[in-house]
Design a protein around this motif. Structure first.
Motif, PDB file in Angstrom:
ATOM      1  N   ASP A  93      17.966   3.329   8.436  1.00  0.00           N
ATOM      2  CA  ASP A  93      17.054   2.183   8.410  1.00  0.00           C
ATOM      3  C   ASP A  93      16.774   1.751   6.976  1.00  0.00           C
ATOM      4  O   ASP A  93      16.714   0.551   6.679  1.00  0.00           O
ATOM      5  N   MET A  94      16.607   2.723   6.077  1.00  0.00           N
ATOM      6  CA  MET A  94      16.365   2.393   4.669  1.00  0.00           C
ATOM      7  C   MET A  94      17.576   1.716   4.050  1.00  0.00           C
ATOM      8  O   MET A  94      17.449   0.760   3.275  1.00  0.00           O
ATOM      9  N   MET A  97      17.724  -1.867   5.237  1.00  0.00           N
ATOM     10  CA  MET A  97      16.739  -2.676   4.521  1.00  0.00           C
ATOM     11  C   MET A  97      17.209  -2.966   3.099  1.00  0.00           C
ATOM     12  O   MET A  97      17.090  -4.091   2.604  1.00  0.00           O
ATOM     13  N   TYR A 101      18.155  -6.872   1.357  1.00  0.00           N
ATOM     14  CA  TYR A 101      17.545  -7.507   0.188  1.00  0.00           C
ATOM     15  C   TYR A 101      18.434  -7.465  -1.049  1.00  0.00           C
ATOM     16  O   TYR A 101      18.075  -8.028  -2.076  1.00  0.00           O
ATOM     17  N   MET A 117      11.871  -9.771  -1.950  1.00  0.00           N
ATOM     18  CA  MET A 117      11.517  -8.781  -0.940  1.00  0.00           C
ATOM     19  C   MET A 117      10.007  -8.728  -0.736  1.00  0.00           C
ATOM     20  O   MET A 117       9.517  -8.757   0.398  1.00  0.00           O
ATOM     21  N   LEU A 121       7.660  -9.672   2.505  1.00  0.00           N
ATOM     22  CA  LEU A 121       6.728  -8.707   3.088  1.00  0.00           C
ATOM     23  C   LEU A 121       5.280  -9.197   2.991  1.00  0.00           C
ATOM     24  O   LEU A 121       4.356  -8.474   3.356  1.00  0.00           O
ATOM     25  N   LEU A 171       4.896  -1.654  -0.651  1.00  0.00           N
ATOM     26  CA  LEU A 171       6.241  -1.837  -0.092  1.00  0.00           C
ATOM     27  C   LEU A 171       6.495  -0.819   1.022  1.00  0.00           C
ATOM     28  O   LEU A 171       6.987  -1.164   2.101  1.00  0.00           O
ATOM     29  N   ALA A 172       6.164   0.450   0.745  1.00  0.00           N
ATOM     30  CA  ALA A 172       6.395   1.501   1.736  1.00  0.00           C
ATOM     31  C   ALA A 172       5.548   1.287   2.984  1.00  0.00           C
ATOM     32  O   ALA A 172       5.998   1.543   4.106  1.00  0.00           O
ATOM     33  N   SER A 175       6.923  -1.948   5.014  1.00  0.00           N
ATOM     34  CA  SER A 175       8.278  -1.911   5.555  1.00  0.00           C
ATOM     35  C   SER A 175       8.230  -1.404   6.990  1.00  0.00           C
ATOM     36  O   SER A 175       7.271  -0.764   7.415  1.00  0.00           O
ATOM     37  N   GLU A 176       9.290  -1.698   7.726  1.00  0.00           N
ATOM     38  CA  GLU A 176       9.350  -1.275   9.121  1.00  0.00           C
ATOM     39  C   GLU A 176       9.740   0.187   9.266  1.00  0.00           C
ATOM     40  O   GLU A 176       9.874   0.704  10.368  1.00  0.00           O
ATOM     41  N   ILE A 177       9.933   0.875   8.145  1.00  0.00           N
ATOM     42  CA  ILE A 177      10.354   2.275   8.146  1.00  0.00           C
ATOM     43  C   ILE A 177       9.118   3.163   8.080  1.00  0.00           C
ATOM     44  O   ILE A 177       8.343   3.096   7.132  1.00  0.00           O
TER      45      ILE A 177
END
Length: 237
Positions: A93-94, A97, A101, A117, A121, A171-172, A175-177
């Motif tokens: 997933d990372m 992503m 970007y 990015m 977000l 950011l972390a 994110s969808e992670i």
């Protein structure tokens, strides 16, 4: 220019070493030992001259714009072995992503791509804020994020090493992670989860040992009862 003058001197020395016409060697010392030492050091000096001459030629090409600077070799690594705290699914997933970007498709996220990015977000950052985000994980100081450095963001997030008001923390979080539930099994950090896992394993092993000891104890008691019963039987015979 100083570099041109030094290059000319080096070329003259090389011409002398090759015996080119019109090039006279400098007067040698009258000492015999000096001549012998010079003869021994001549191959080493010639090699050093060649290396320095090549460097000067390279610098001249860069100054003239006829050559491009050499790019540092990319560090090859296996994310699945280096970032064991994350599951394979999380790393995929990372990577997805990161590629999304990486608009230039050059294997890096530069300042402008990071700006885009953060805007997508819905957490835009100032120019200085973006530079600080890169600086916090930029191990090779190239001013952009490689995939490994991108993974470091989530490692720091999972370990609780990011300030809550930092751009990387935002950011972390956005994110969808999710690195706080699946990867660390609900613990505050991955390291706390590791301790919990070790303690659980130790507790499980201890319970098994206790059950085994209890079974041994019961077997011994049964054996003693059987022996006592046999003795009682023999007394009545």
């Amino acid at each position: 220019m100083a570099s041109d003058e030094l290059a000319a001197k080096l070329q003259r020395r090389l011409d002398i070493g090759d015996g080119q016409p019109g090039s006279e060697p400098e007067p040698e010392s009258e000492s015999g030992s000096g001549c012998e030492q010079g003869a021994e050091e001549k191959p080493v000096t010639a090699a050093a001259d060649n290396e320095l001459s090549a460097k000067l030629l390279r610098r001249g090409e860069l100054n003239d714009g006829s050559s491009e600077p050499q790019q540092p070799s990319l560090r090859v690594f296996n994310p699945y072995t280096e970032f064991k705290e994350f599951s394979r699914r999380q790393i995929r997933d990372m990577e997805s992503m990161f590629r999304r970007y990486d608009a230039g498709k050059d294997g890096f996220i530069d300042l402008m791509e990071l700006k885009l990015m953060m805007e997508k977000l819905e957490a835009p950052q100032t120019h200085l804020g973006l530079k600080n985000m890169i600086k916090e994980v930029d191990e090779d100081f190239d001013g952009k994020l490689s995939f490994r450095e991108f993974l470091l963001i989530f490692r720091k997030a999972a370990a609780g090493e990011l300030a809550e008001d930092s751009g990387l923390h935002v950011l972390a979080q956005l994110s969808e992670i999710d690195v706080s539930t699946e990867g660390v099994k609900g613990a505050k950090t991955f390291f706390e989860a590791k301790v919990q896992a070790i303690n659980s394993a130790n507790r499980f092993e201890q319970e098994i040992k206790e059950e085994q000891e209890e079974k041994k104890k019961q077997a011994e008691q049964k054996r003693q009862k059987q022996a006592a019963f046999k003795e009682l039987q023999s007394a009545f015979k």
